[in-house]
Write a protein that holds these residues in place. Structure first.
Motif, PDB file in Angstrom:
ATOM      1  N   VAL A 238     -26.775  97.207 -38.055  1.00 54.13           N
ATOM      2  CA  VAL A 238     -27.990  96.434 -38.389  1.00 54.13           C
ATOM      3  C   VAL A 238     -27.591  95.530 -39.546  1.00 54.13           C
ATOM      4  N   HIS A 239     -27.737  94.234 -39.408  1.00 58.44           N
ATOM      5  CA  HIS A 239     -27.205  93.344 -40.438  1.00 58.44           C
ATOM      6  C   HIS A 239     -28.069  93.251 -41.687  1.00 58.44           C
ATOM      7  N   GLU A 240     -29.386  93.432 -41.513  1.00 54.35           N
ATOM      8  CA  GLU A 240     -30.246  93.326 -42.692  1.00 54.35           C
ATOM      9  C   GLU A 240     -31.345  94.374 -42.654  1.00 54.35           C
ATOM     10  N   LEU A 241     -31.574  95.005 -43.794  1.00 54.63           N
ATOM     11  CA  LEU A 241     -32.639  95.999 -43.907  1.00 54.63           C
ATOM     12  C   LEU A 241     -33.357  95.795 -45.236  1.00 54.63           C
ATOM     13  N   HIS A 242     -34.634  96.100 -45.236  1.00 55.64           N
ATOM     14  CA  HIS A 242     -35.353  96.126 -46.506  1.00 55.64           C
ATOM     15  C   HIS A 242     -34.978  97.422 -47.237  1.00 55.64           C
ATOM     16  N   PHE A 243     -35.058  97.411 -48.577  1.00 57.66           N
ATOM     17  CA  PHE A 243     -34.764  98.622 -49.358  1.00 57.66           C
ATOM     18  C   PHE A 243     -35.499  99.834 -48.782  1.00 57.66           C
ATOM     19  N   ASN A 244     -36.783  99.666 -48.445  1.00 58.67           N
ATOM     20  CA  ASN A 244     -37.574 100.814 -47.977  1.00 58.67           C
ATOM     21  C   ASN A 244     -37.099 101.316 -46.625  1.00 58.67           C
ATOM     22  N   GLU A 245     -36.696 100.397 -45.774  1.00 55.88           N
ATOM     23  CA  GLU A 245     -36.177 100.811 -44.462  1.00 55.88           C
ATOM     24  C   GLU A 245     -34.881 101.606 -44.651  1.00 55.88           C
ATOM     25  N   ALA A 246     -34.017 101.108 -45.521  1.00 61.36           N
ATOM     26  CA  ALA A 246     -32.740 101.792 -45.766  1.00 61.36           C
ATOM     27  C   ALA A 246     -32.984 103.166 -46.382  1.00 61.36           C
ATOM     28  N   ALA A 247     -33.976 103.249 -47.273  1.00 62.00           N
ATOM     29  CA  ALA A 247     -34.273 104.534 -47.917  1.00 62.00           C
ATOM     30  C   ALA A 247     -34.761 105.549 -46.881  1.00 62.00           C
ATOM     31  N   GLU A 248     -35.625 105.113 -45.962  1.00 56.24           N
ATOM     32  CA  GLU A 248     -36.124 106.028 -44.914  1.00 56.24           C
ATOM     33  C   GLU A 248     -34.951 106.503 -44.051  1.00 56.24           C
ATOM     34  N   LEU A 249     -34.098 105.564 -43.667  1.00 59.49           N
ATOM     35  CA  LEU A 249     -32.963 105.915 -42.807  1.00 59.49           C
ATOM     36  C   LEU A 249     -32.024 106.892 -43.498  1.00 59.49           C
ATOM     37  N   ALA A 250     -31.735 106.622 -44.762  1.00 54.90           N
ATOM     38  CA  ALA A 250     -30.805 107.488 -45.499  1.00 54.90           C
ATOM     39  C   ALA A 250     -31.409 108.880 -45.660  1.00 54.90           C
TER      40      ALA A 250
END
Ligand code: ASP
Ligand code: MG
Length: 441
Positions: A238-250
């Motif tokens: 995924v080339h771009e994520l919002h901070f919140n999206e990345a936090a949920e994924l992590a």
């Protein structure tokens, strides 16, 4: 200035250290954060474990074989006699320090943490000596002098700024700075750490403290993928994520980034870029403050989840009931991940069975309790703002052949989570990729 973090695999051998050195020296005066060489922290944990069990000989043998490995790395990494002897002296004194803990009698947690810190001290010293041998003015920064946690075990960004800024200023002519991930001091001044995998957090904290241009997390995959490549064949970065999206994924299972590391970057609005050491030119994933709306970005799974359903058997008002349930989990310090409620009952999930029997006993005082073990949270992340129609329907539709125990949606604008049985996990992940990312391609 940027902060570049390299994980254990990226510095896992003499050859890999040389590759990383090439990569970082091309990029100017940045701060380089390194993990311990892969396998080292686990071996240090094993040594501590022998010492807890009073098996001093077991500890000593493990130390000897780890030391041998490091002396072999030195021979392969360094060419000149002077840098080899510098490295032998440095690594030798670290091993003497580790051996100083192999005493009879009680072994303490403070000693364990001091042992665990040695991995990052070794990898960064080796890198620093190698860079000097290559003619670079590298400056080794002692993390134990600027990385500190407070009474709650949380890192203190102001303290880091205060301590680190003069260190950087003092070496204005440095080509680059090398420092240790993971390790810190606690509020008592003892050597401590930011928990396993904590080097990502170190990088993020340093980035926040010096207001870095960017935080780069270098790993062995070309960014965060839209599904777990271990279980799904056709995944893509995924080339771009919002901070919140990345936090949920992590948080919900993507193993690429440590869950805690997004927050300091987000608060200070410093982009994180996840990059691949093996393929440095690949675009990777940029995590920043922009949401690309109307799209589902990625899926992740979190294993080892326990679901607990409590049906109220008393005539408590609903709010009182929920309060009592949460209070019990809170008293045992067990964070809840997912929640679903109805008029008569509530289902919650936790990810650790610690103290579970006590929790169940207390819950049984005011409700009937049913527990499902070996469950998996499947988390679908993207722009799931509720006005955007059809996205949650697509995710639910993808799982039409999979039994779903719980669904959670609306807690944030960024995710919908499903709880399924462990044996259905791979099927669920594949069904989601088929429906959300491949259909129509
Ligand atoms: N060396 C530590 C670990 O293995 C920290 C890290 O690699 O991020 O957990
Ligand atoms: Mg890691």
């Amino acid at each position: 200035m940027k902060v570049l973090k390299f994980g254990g695999t990226s510095v896992g051998s003499a050859a890999r250290i040389k590759e990383v050195a090439k990569l970082i020296t091309d990029r100017g005066a940045n701060i380089i954060v390194l993990s311990a060489m892969s396998g080292t922290t686990n071996t240090l944990v094993e040594i501590a474990d022998y010492l807890y069990k009073h098996n001093v000989n077991g500890a000593k043998e493990t130390i000897n074989s780890l030391e041998k490995k490091y002396f072999d790395v030195i021979d392969e990494l360094l060419a000149s006699d002077s840098s080899r002897s510098r490295a032998r002296e440095c690594i030798g004194s670290i091993f003497s320090h580790i051996r100083s803990f192999t005493h009879e009698g009680e072994f303490s947690q403070v000693e364990e943490k001091a042992i665990l810190a040695q991995g990052e001290l070794m990898s960064t010293n080796l890198m620093d000596i190698y860079l000097h041998e290559q003619g670079y003015n590298s400056v080794w920064l002692p993390a134990l002098e600027f990385m500190r946690t407070d009474h709650n075990g949380e890192a203190d960004v102001d303290y880091i700024t205060l301590k680190l800024t003069p260190m950087l200023e003092q070496h204005g002519d440095a080509d680059l700075f090398v420092t240790q991930g993971f390790i810190c001091r606690n509020h008592r001044g003892e050597t401590d750490n930011l928990l396993r995998g904590g080097s990502d957090l170190t990088a993020s904290l340093i980035g926040a403290a010096i207001n870095a241009e960017e935080i780069e997390i270098w790993t062995d995959i070309d960014g965060m993928h839209n599904n777990d490549p271990r279980y799904v064949e056709k995944t893509e970065p995924v080339h771009e994520l919002h901070f919140n999206e990345a936090a949920e994924l992590a948080y919900f299972g993507a193993k690429i980034l440590h869950p805690t590391c997004v927050m300091p970057a987000k608060v200070n609005n410093i982009p994180i870029r996840v990059l691949n050491t093996m393929e440095p030119e690949a675009r990777g994933t940029l995590i920043y403050n922009t949401v690309h709306s109307r799209s589902i970005k990625a899926v992740a799974a979190k294993d080892g989840v326990i679901a607990i359903k409590i049906k109220s058997s008393r005539m408590l008002p609903a709010s009182g009931f929920i309060h009592r349930v949460f209070e019990i989990f809170d008293n045992y310090n067990r964070p809840i991940d997912m929640i679903a409620t109805s008029e008569v009952g509530i289902s919650v999930t936790i990810d650790d069975p610690l103290k579970l029997e006590h929790i169940i006993d207390e819950l049984k005082e005011f409700g009937t309790v049913a527990v499902d073990y070996d469950m998996v949270i499947i988390c679908v992340v993207g722009d799931l703002e509720w006005h955007n129609r059809g996205f949650e329907a697509r995710a639910i539709d993808a799982l039409r052949d999979v039994p779903v125990r719980m669904i959670s949606y609306g807690g944030s604008n960024y995710n919908i989570s499903f709880l399924v049985k462990k044996e259905d996990k791979v099927r669920a992940l594949n069904a989601l990729t088929d429906h959300l990312f491949l259909q129509g391609k």
